[in-house]
Design an enzyme around this catalytic site. Structure first.
Site: not given
Ligand code: PNS
Length: 167
Positions: A18, A42, A91, A129
């Site tokens: 990030h 989530k 990504r 994460s």
């Protein structure tokens, strides 16, 4: 006219990936608002306030970056901020399908807002994460993934939850 971009996400917690993206984005935009979804779709480990605090520390040396928490529909928040651009990190190919759906849904909701994708440095392309939280809970060293103060906070949180029998 100043170019404002919004970088939305869960940031649970902020990672080197990030931070890398924020540094790249600020070279292109006049102002960047990192927008933390208070209730992402989530389960989160950190509260919105905690995620905000970690992001503020992680970005304090980067100029023209502000951190905010948002509720509700992302495109409405972007509109309220008078920003024309949303920024997301891409990504790997596995990100693509979800990002494509999200970008096109958001475009249908508010066609005037563009979503722009940027790739982080290749050394962060595998970072997530979710996996960081998993490795942290198993006691791994996180020095390549998150800043030290995030690692400490993460491990403290995980230990605290384990003692309370939450994890
Ligand atoms: O970091 P994440 O979890 O991939 O970020 C996802 C996020 C927060 C950007 C997404 O869930 C979102 O935009 N939530 C706000 C509610 C919303 O607008 N949903 C419609 C998206 S098409």
């Amino acid at each position: 006219m100043k170019k404002i971009a919004i970088y939305p996400g869960s940031f649970d917690p902020v990672t080197f990936g990030h931070i890398d993206l924020i540094k790249r984005a600020i070279k292109i935009f006049d102002r960047l608002i990192v927008a933390i979804a208070r209730h992402p779709q989530k389960e989160v480990l950190f509260s919105a306030k905690e995620r905000e605090e970690l992001l503020k520390i992680a970005t304090r040396s980067i100029p023209r970056v502000t951190i905010e928490i948002f509720d509700g529909l992302l495109v409405d928040y972007v509109k309220r901020k008078k920003a024309g651009v949303m920024l997301r990190g891409l990504r790997m190919i596995s990100d693509f399908e979800y990002e494509f759906q999200m970008a096109l849904t958001n475009r249908r909701l508010r066609p005037e807002i563009e979503t722009i994708y940027m790739m982080p440095n290749e050394s962060y392309c595998y970072l997530s994460s979710k996996l960081i939280k998993e490795t942290a809970s198993l006691g791994a060293n996180l020095k390549d993934f998150v800043p030290l103060f995030v690692e400490r906070k993460l491990k403290h949180k995980i230990n605290h939850r384990a003692h309370k029998g939450v994890m």
